[in-house]
Design a protein around this motif. Sequence first.
Motif, short mmCIF file in Angstrom:
data_model
loop_
_atom_site.label_atom_id
_atom_site.label_comp_id
_atom_site.label_asym_id
_atom_site.label_seq_id
_atom_site.Cartn_x
_atom_site.Cartn_y
_atom_site.Cartn_z
N THR A 7 1.02 -0.63 -0.52
CA THR A 7 0.04 -0.02 0.33
C THR A 7 1.22 1.59 0.01
O THR A 7 0.55 2.93 -0.10
CB THR A 7 -1.05 -0.13 1.03
OG1 THR A 7 -0.63 -0.15 2.43
CG2 THR A 7 -1.67 -1.42 1.35
N VAL A 10 1.07 3.27 -3.51
CA VAL A 10 -0.50 3.61 -3.41
C VAL A 10 0.19 5.17 -3.19
O VAL A 10 -0.82 6.48 -4.16
CB VAL A 10 -1.03 2.73 -3.02
CG1 VAL A 10 -2.54 3.71 -3.50
CG2 VAL A 10 -1.97 1.39 -4.02
N ASP A 46 -7.57 1.06 -4.56
CA ASP A 46 -6.34 0.89 -4.90
C ASP A 46 -5.85 0.93 -4.34
O ASP A 46 -4.58 -0.50 -4.12
CB ASP A 46 -5.09 1.70 -5.43
CG ASP A 46 -6.00 2.34 -7.17
OD1 ASP A 46 -5.87 2.01 -7.98
OD2 ASP A 46 -5.18 3.79 -7.62
N ARG A 49 -6.29 -3.06 -4.16
CA ARG A 49 -5.91 -4.32 -4.94
C ARG A 49 -4.48 -3.85 -4.32
O ARG A 49 -3.82 -5.54 -4.27
CB ARG A 49 -5.84 -3.42 -6.51
CG ARG A 49 -7.04 -3.84 -6.99
CD ARG A 49 -6.47 -3.44 -8.25
NE ARG A 49 -6.40 -2.20 -8.19
CZ ARG A 49 -7.81 -0.78 -8.39
NH1 ARG A 49 -8.79 -1.99 -8.62
NH2 ARG A 49 -7.33 0.59 -9.37
#
Length: 62
Positions: A7, A10, A46, A49
Amino acid sequence: MSKWPSTIRVFLDRRMHCVGCPIAPFHTLVDAAEEHALLLAGLAADIERARLRDSQVSARHR
């Protein structure tokens, strides 16, 4: 970010300074999106994911 390291990318790709920010542990994803004038739906998708990628990698290493 410590639980799902994917993450981090992101946040960095969006030029968000959450990584390493002393206030980040106190912010929700909603707070971060608002602070950076981002749409929550896209950011959350996002993040999800990336979280799933980390979960799949973790499951393979068990």
